[in-house]
Design an enzyme around this catalytic site. Sequence first.
Site, PDB file in Angstrom:
ATOM      1  N   HIS A  33      -6.685  83.092 -30.255  1.00  0.00           N
ATOM      2  CA  HIS A  33      -7.298  84.424 -30.153  1.00  0.00           C
ATOM      3  C   HIS A  33      -6.838  85.183 -28.899  1.00  0.00           C
ATOM      4  O   HIS A  33      -6.291  86.287 -29.026  1.00  0.00           O
ATOM      5  CB  HIS A  33      -8.824  84.325 -30.235  1.00  0.00           C
ATOM      6  N   HIS A  59      -9.876  87.023 -21.324  1.00  0.00           N
ATOM      7  CA  HIS A  59     -11.042  87.860 -21.611  1.00  0.00           C
ATOM      8  C   HIS A  59     -12.276  87.105 -22.094  1.00  0.00           C
ATOM      9  O   HIS A  59     -13.382  87.589 -21.912  1.00  0.00           O
ATOM     10  CB  HIS A  59     -10.685  89.010 -22.567  1.00  0.00           C
ATOM     11  N   ASP A  60     -12.122  85.934 -22.671  1.00  0.00           N
ATOM     12  CA  ASP A  60     -13.288  85.182 -23.144  1.00  0.00           C
ATOM     13  C   ASP A  60     -13.630  83.970 -22.282  1.00  0.00           C
ATOM     14  O   ASP A  60     -14.580  83.247 -22.584  1.00  0.00           O
ATOM     15  CB  ASP A  60     -13.073  84.719 -24.590  1.00  0.00           C
ATOM     16  N   GLU A  63     -17.143  84.393 -20.604  1.00  0.00           N
ATOM     17  CA  GLU A  63     -18.180  84.493 -21.635  1.00  0.00           C
ATOM     18  C   GLU A  63     -18.363  83.181 -22.418  1.00  0.00           C
ATOM     19  O   GLU A  63     -19.478  82.828 -22.772  1.00  0.00           O
ATOM     20  CB  GLU A  63     -17.782  85.616 -22.596  1.00  0.00           C
ATOM     21  N   ASP A  64     -17.275  82.466 -22.685  1.00  0.00           N
ATOM     22  CA  ASP A  64     -17.326  81.340 -23.614  1.00  0.00           C
ATOM     23  C   ASP A  64     -17.012  79.971 -23.027  1.00  0.00           C
ATOM     24  O   ASP A  64     -16.963  78.987 -23.757  1.00  0.00           O
ATOM     25  CB  ASP A  64     -16.369  81.593 -24.787  1.00  0.00           C
ATOM     26  N   ASP A 120      -8.849  93.282 -28.781  1.00  0.00           N
ATOM     27  CA  ASP A 120      -9.779  92.218 -29.161  1.00  0.00           C
ATOM     28  C   ASP A 120     -10.450  92.545 -30.505  1.00  0.00           C
ATOM     29  O   ASP A 120     -10.509  91.716 -31.411  1.00  0.00           O
ATOM     30  CB  ASP A 120     -10.828  92.047 -28.055  1.00  0.00           C
TER      31      ASP A 120
END
Length: 177
Positions: A33, A59-60, A63-64, A120
Amino acid sequence: MEIKALIHCADFSAKKHKDQRRRDPEKTPYINHPIGVAHILTEEAGITDINVIQAALLHDTVEDTNTTIEEIKEEFGEEIAGIVDELSDDKNLPKAERKRLQIVHAPSASPKAKLVKLADKLYNLRDLQRTKPEGWTSERVEEYFIWAAKVIDGLRGTNKQMEASLDELFKARNISI
């Protein structure tokens, strides 16, 4: 050297996402991704700003994964950390509130964060066109498209190529834009 910084960033992201999978039937490795988002930016949108590409790869992570903004700042600098911070939802908030805030914050995001956000969303919507995530109903997919259209509405005027690709996806699903 930009290529060295880019590979360092891809390696960092791959290590952070190493045990994660997408929710598609194939259980695609999650790292596909962020790499795909960076690919959209470079290949389709013509973006050459190394900080935007690095932010796309990262970017994630906050957050993840267990990555912190401080860690991103130490590894990649203030600007990239700032972009990643703008793109990261606060996982302490309920999902509905996080989604609402994405719509609210989209218009005031920095130009670089807007580029990553558009790529995204484009990646995710293409993925949803390709296959339904495990456990998702057709209604949930439709709700995601409608919500994404609202986020993208706040990002308009950022990149014509990505916006045109997104508009094609919305038109194919009869989602007014």
